[in-house]
Design an enzyme around this catalytic site. Structure first.
Site, short mmCIF file in Angstrom:
data_model
loop_
_atom_site.label_atom_id
_atom_site.label_comp_id
_atom_site.label_asym_id
_atom_site.label_seq_id
_atom_site.Cartn_x
_atom_site.Cartn_y
_atom_site.Cartn_z
N ASP A 401 59.42 -50.43 -26.14
CA ASP A 401 60.34 -49.37 -26.56
C ASP A 401 61.35 -49.81 -27.60
O ASP A 401 61.86 -48.97 -28.35
CB ASP A 401 61.06 -48.80 -25.34
N TYR A 485 61.36 -41.18 -20.21
CA TYR A 485 62.29 -42.05 -19.47
C TYR A 485 63.65 -42.15 -20.16
O TYR A 485 63.74 -42.12 -21.39
CB TYR A 485 61.72 -43.46 -19.34
#
EC number: 1.4.3.-
Length: 761
Positions: A401, A485
Site C-alpha cells: 500500500d 481498508y
C-alpha cells in the site's frame, strides 16, 4: 469529533513570512578569520560565503533569516515550481504532453545541514548541535537551496524517470510571482513501474464498465445498471513474466451495490467473482477478458450497511451520554511552524506522499544534560497485505500500500471525521496530482494531548499516605484509506520518556462470493453466499536512531537481550534463577532477528560513549508488541518482492538512499529481494555506527462475524523505551492533579482535572 480546534497550519514553509534580519553584537577583538565548520564544504559547495563582518562569538551577521526549514515539506508554490521546471525541460511538445507526475517530494538534506539550520537559523537556536571549534565557527549567510525530487511517468513512452530540481527561488503564484527552478539531474529508471494514481484508477473503472463483454457478463448476473458496479483496480503484482513492467497493468476486483441512489451503501458486501480482466493502464484498454465461472451475486445482506440509523434493524444506541474534553488554559504543547515542544520533548513534523507522517529530530530536554537526541527520523515506510486463499482472484491480493499507492497520497482530510478529542492542532499537506496540479489535504495531520490513565502510584501501607500521577501523552497521527481498508498511523510521546508507534486497522473486509452450499477453509462465512478470506497485515517502521548522538556522530550499537533460565546446580540450588543475557549484534547479517516472547526478547540501541550515573551505556530499547511472520510458503510469489518480511528486525548503518525496504518501485517488480534483503548482504559493521532500525510487525486476521459490516479497530505496534538513558525515572517530577477529586455516592459524576485537561461527564 473535535471539541476544540486550532487554526490549521500547512505542513510546509510559510511563503507569506517576510525575511527578517538577525544580527548579533560585534566586538573589536574578533580575529579577522575564523575556522570554517569542517562539514560545510563537504555537504554543499553552494553554501553562501559569510559576510565580511563577524560577531564576537564567531557567528556572522545573517542578512536574511530563512523562511523554510530544510526539513519542511514542500509548499504548494514549491511543488508548482518543480512541476513547471520539469515540464519546461521536455524536449518536444509530444514529450511534454505525455508527462504525468507520480510524486513530488523534498530532497532531505544531509544531517549536518539540518544541524546548522537548527543551531543558527531557526528557533529555538541550538548551537550545541555543532562541534566546538577553536576560535568559533564561521556561519554562512544562508543555507543551501531546497530541492525537489520528482517521480515522473511518461504515458506515451511508458518510461519512468527521477528528476532533481533545485528550487533556487520561489514566489507564491498567488502574488503574481515567477518560478526559478533548475534541473540538477534527470535519470530514466528502466524496467520499473511507478505507483498508481487515483486518476488512473478512475479511468480504469470507466474503461472496464464501458467494455461490452464485461457489460454482458454483468447482465448474466442480473445487473444492467453500470452505476451499481464498483471496479477496484489492483496493481498486478508479479506472478509470471506476463506481469513484467514492460506494460503498466492492473487486475481489477469487482463489486456491486443494490441501490444507485444510496452513496453510503456498503458495495463491498456483494463481490462479483468469476470474471478475469487485465487492463493496460498506459493506453487504458482491456487486454484480456474472460468470464471464467458464473458465480451468483450474493443476496443483499440486511446487515451490510454501517451508517447511522441503518444498522442492526435501524436502531442505534440511545444511552450514550456526551463526553467533552476541554482544556480551559489551552494545550501544553507549543508549535512554531513544524517544530513541536511538549513536556521536555521536541521534534519536527513532516509529511511525504509515500510514507505520510514523518517525525524528525526527536530529542528530550534533560535538565543539566540539556538537549539529548533520540532519533533523527521516524516513519512507516511500507506495508504489505497478503491473503491466504489460493483461489482466484484472492491468491493475487498482495497489496504494497505504500509502494504501489502511497499512504500519504491516500490520507484523509480530518475535516470529514476525526478520532481526536480536545484541543487539536491540525496540519495541511500538499501533493501533486497526476497532471501536475497541486492539491491540498486540509487537516491532514492531527496533534493533540490525551489523558492516558495512571502514570504511577504508591501507597504507604503504614501511614496510609498515597502519591499518584496521571499520565498524559502527545499524539500525532494521520489516517488513510486504501480501497476497502482504513489505517490510522500514530506516534505517541509520553512523560516518562517512552515513544509508542501504533497502527489502528479498521474499514471493511475484502470479501469473496460462494456458490450455494459451498464453504471454504481459507476464510470465514459471514453471511449467506459471502465469506472473508484469511489474510495478514505487515507494517515496516524505519527508525534512524541517534541516541545521545549529535549530527555527524556515529556512536550507536544494537544489543539483543534474551531472558535465560539458569541451569540447575550450585548457582541455582532453589531452581528459581533467571537472568537477562546480552549479545552485541556486530554486523548486518547477524542482526536479522525475529521476535521471541518466550525469552522476552528486545533490542537496545546504545551510545558507545555516553554513560549514566551507574557507569553503564545510555540507551533506548525497542520492545515488541504482538507480532507474526508470513504464513505463506517460502516460494510464495509476493515474497520475491517482500523478502523484508522474513524477519522482524533488520539493522543497517545509515545510507542516504536506503529508504524503501522493498526497493523504490515494488509495483510489478520482477527482481528478487530488492531493497533491504540485498543491502544487508554487504554485511557492514554495526559495532559503532549511525544505526537504522527496520522493525517489521504484523497481525494475522482470521475474520469474525463481529468484523462485519465494518471492522472495529484493531491495534498493533511497539514501544521505544529509555533504558539507562536517564539517571532515574523522568516521570517523578510530573505534578499531581491540581483539581479536586469528588468521589460522590449514588452514581454522581466526579470531576477529574489533570493540569488543565478536564473530562466532563
Amino acid at each position: 469529533m473535535a471539541t476544540v480546534e486550532e487554526k490549521t497550519t500547512p505542513i510546509c514553509c510559510s511563503l507569506q513570512n517576510k525575511n527578517k534580519t538577525a544580527a548579533s553584537a560585534t566586538s573589536p577583538n574578533v580575529p579577522q578569520q575564523k575556522q570554517q565548520l569542517p562539514f560545510i564544504s563537504a555537504v554543499d559547495s553552494r553554501l553562501d560565503p559569510p559576510p565580511k563582518s563577524a560577531s564576537s562569538k564567531g557567528i556572522t551577521v545573517m542578512a536574511k533569516a530563512q523562511t523554510c526549514h530544510p526539513l519542511d515539506p514542500l509548499s504548494a508554490a514549491e511543488i508548482s515550481v518543480a512541476v513547471a521546471t520539469v515540464r519546461a525541460a521536455g524536449a518536444t511538445p509530444e514529450v511534454r504532453d505525455g508527462i504525468r507526475f507520480i510524486e513530488v517530494g523534498l530532497v532531505e538534506p544531509e544531517k549536518q545541514v539540518v544541524a546548522l539550520a537548527d543551531a543558527y537559523f531557526f528557533p529555538p537556536f541550538q548551537p550545541s548541535l555543532l562541534p566546538r571549534i577553536k576560535g568559533g565557527p564561521v556561519i554562512p549567510s544562508k543555507l543551501p537551496p531546497r530541492k525537489a525530487r520528482l517521480v515522473v511517468y511518461n504515458k506515451k513512452s511508458n518510461e519512468t524517470s527521477i528528476w532533481i530540481v533545485e528550487l533556487t527561488e520561489v514566489h507564491a503564484t498567488t502574488r503574481g510571482g515567477h518560478h526559478r527552478g533548475k534541473v540538477i539531474t534527470s535519470t530514466v529508471v528502466p524496467d520499473v513501474q511507478p505507483p498508481m494514481d487515483a486518476v488512473e484508477y478512475a479511468e480504469c473503472e470507466a474503461v472496464v464498465k464501458d467494455f461490452p463483454p464485461f457489460r454482458e457478463a454483468m447482465k448474466k448476473r442480473g445487473i444492467e445498471d453500470m452505476d451499481l458496479v464498483m471496479v477496484d483496480p489492483w496493481c498486478a503484482g508479479y506472478h509470471s513474466e506476463g506481469d513484467a513492467p514492460s506494460r503498466r497493468l492492473a487486475k481489477p476486483l469487482f463489486f456491486c451495490r443494490t441501490e444507485s441512489d444510496c452513496p453510503m451503501e456498503n458495495g463491498y458486501a456483494r463481490p462479483v467473482e468469476g470474471i478475469h480482466v487485465l487492463v493496460d493502464m498506459q493506453n487504458m484498454v482491456v487486454l484480456e477478458f474472460e468470464d471464467r465461472k458464473l458465480v451468483p451475486l450474493p443476496q443483499a445482506d440486511p446487515l451490510r450497511n454501517y451508517t447511522s440509523g441503518e444498522t442492526r434493524g435501524g436502531v442505534d444506541r440511545s444511552d450514550v451520554k456526551p463526553l467533552q474534553i476541554i482544556q480551559p488554559d489551552g494545550p501544553s504543547f507549543r508549535v512554531n511552524g513544524n517544530f513541536i515542544q511538549w513536556q521536555k520533548w521536541n521534534f519536527r513534523i513532516g509529511f511525504t506522499p509515500r510514507e505520510g507522517l514523518v517525525i524528525y529530530s526527536v530529542a528530550y530536554i534533560d535538565g543539566s544534560r540539556g538537549r539529548r537526541p533520540v532519533a533523527h527520523r521516524l516513519s512507516f515506510v511500507e506495508m504489505v497485505v497478503p491473503y491466504g486463499d489460493p483461489n482466484d482472484p484472492h491468491y493475487r491480493k498482495n497489496a504494497f500500500d505504500a509502494g504501489e499507492d502511497g499512504l500519504g497520497k491516500n490520507a484523509h482530510s480530518l475535516k470529514k471525521g476525526c478520532d481526536c478529542l480536545g484541543y487539536i492542532k491540525y496540519f495541511d499537506a500538499h501533493f501533486t496530482n497526476f497532471y501536475g496540479g497541486v492539491e491540498t489535504i486540509e487537516n491532514c495531520v492531527c496533534m493533540h494531548e490525551e489523558d492516558h490513565g495512571m502514570l504511577w502510584k504508591h501507597q504507604d501501607w503504614r501511614t496510609g499516605l498515597a502519591e499518584v500521577r496521571r499520565s498524559r501523552r502527545l499524539t500525532v497521527s494521520f489516517i488513510c484509506t486504501v480501497a476497502n481498508y482504513e489505517y490510522g498511523f500514530y506516534w505517541h510521546f509520553y512523560q516518562d520518556g517512552k515513544i509508542e508507534a501504533e497502527v489502528k486497522l479498521t474499514g471493511i473486509l475484502s470479501l469473496g462470493a460462494l456458490q450455494q452450499g459451498e464453504t471454504r477453509k481459507y476464510g470465514t462465512t459471514i453471511a449467506p453466499g459471502l465469506y472473508a478470506p484469511v489474510h495478514q497485515h505487515f507494517f515496516v517502521a524505519r527508525m534512524d536512531m541517534a541516541v545521545d548522538c549529535k549530527p555527524g556522530e556515529a556512536f550507536n550499537q544494537v544489543v539483543e537481550v534474551n531472558v535465560k533460565v539458569e541451569e540447575p546446580g550450585k548457582n541455582n540450588v532453589h531452581n528459581n534463577a533467571f537472568y537477562a543475557e546480552e549479545k552485541l549484534l556486530k554486523s548486518e547479517l547477524e542482526a536479522m532477528r525475529d521476535c521471541d516472547p518466550l525469552s522476552a526478547r528486545h533490542w537496545i540501541v546504545r551510545n558507545t560513549r555516553s554513560v549514566n550515573r551507574t557507569g553503564h551505556l545510555t540507551g533506548y530499547k525497542l520492545v515488541p508488541g504482538s507480532n507474526c511472520l508470513p504464513l505463506a510458503g517460502s516460494e510464495a510469489k509476493f515474497l520475491r518482492r517482500a523478502a523484508f518480511l522474513k524477519h522482524n528486525l533488520w539493522v543497517t548503518p545509515y545510507a542516504r538512499d536506503e529508504l524503501h525496504p522493498g526497493g523504490e518501485f515494488p509495483n510489478q517488480n520482477p527482481r528478487v529481494g530488492e531493497g533491504l534483503a540485498t543491502w544487508v548482504k554487504q554485511n557492514r559493521p554495526l559495532e559503532e555506527a549511525d544505526i537504522v532500525l527496520w522493525y517489521v510487525f504484523g497481525v494475522t486476521h482470521i475474520p469474525r462475524l463481529e468484523d462485519w459490516p465494518v471492522m472495529p479497530v484493531e491495534h498493533i505496534g511497539f514501544m521505544l523505551m529509555p533504558h539507562g538513558f536517564f539517571n532515574c525515572s523522568p516521570a517523578v517530577d510530573v505534578p499531581p492533579s491540581p483539581g479536586d477529586l469528588d468521589d460522590k455516592e449514588n452514581g454522581m459524576p466526579a470531576k477529574h482535572s489533570q493540569n488543565g485537561l478536564i473530562a466532563k461527564l
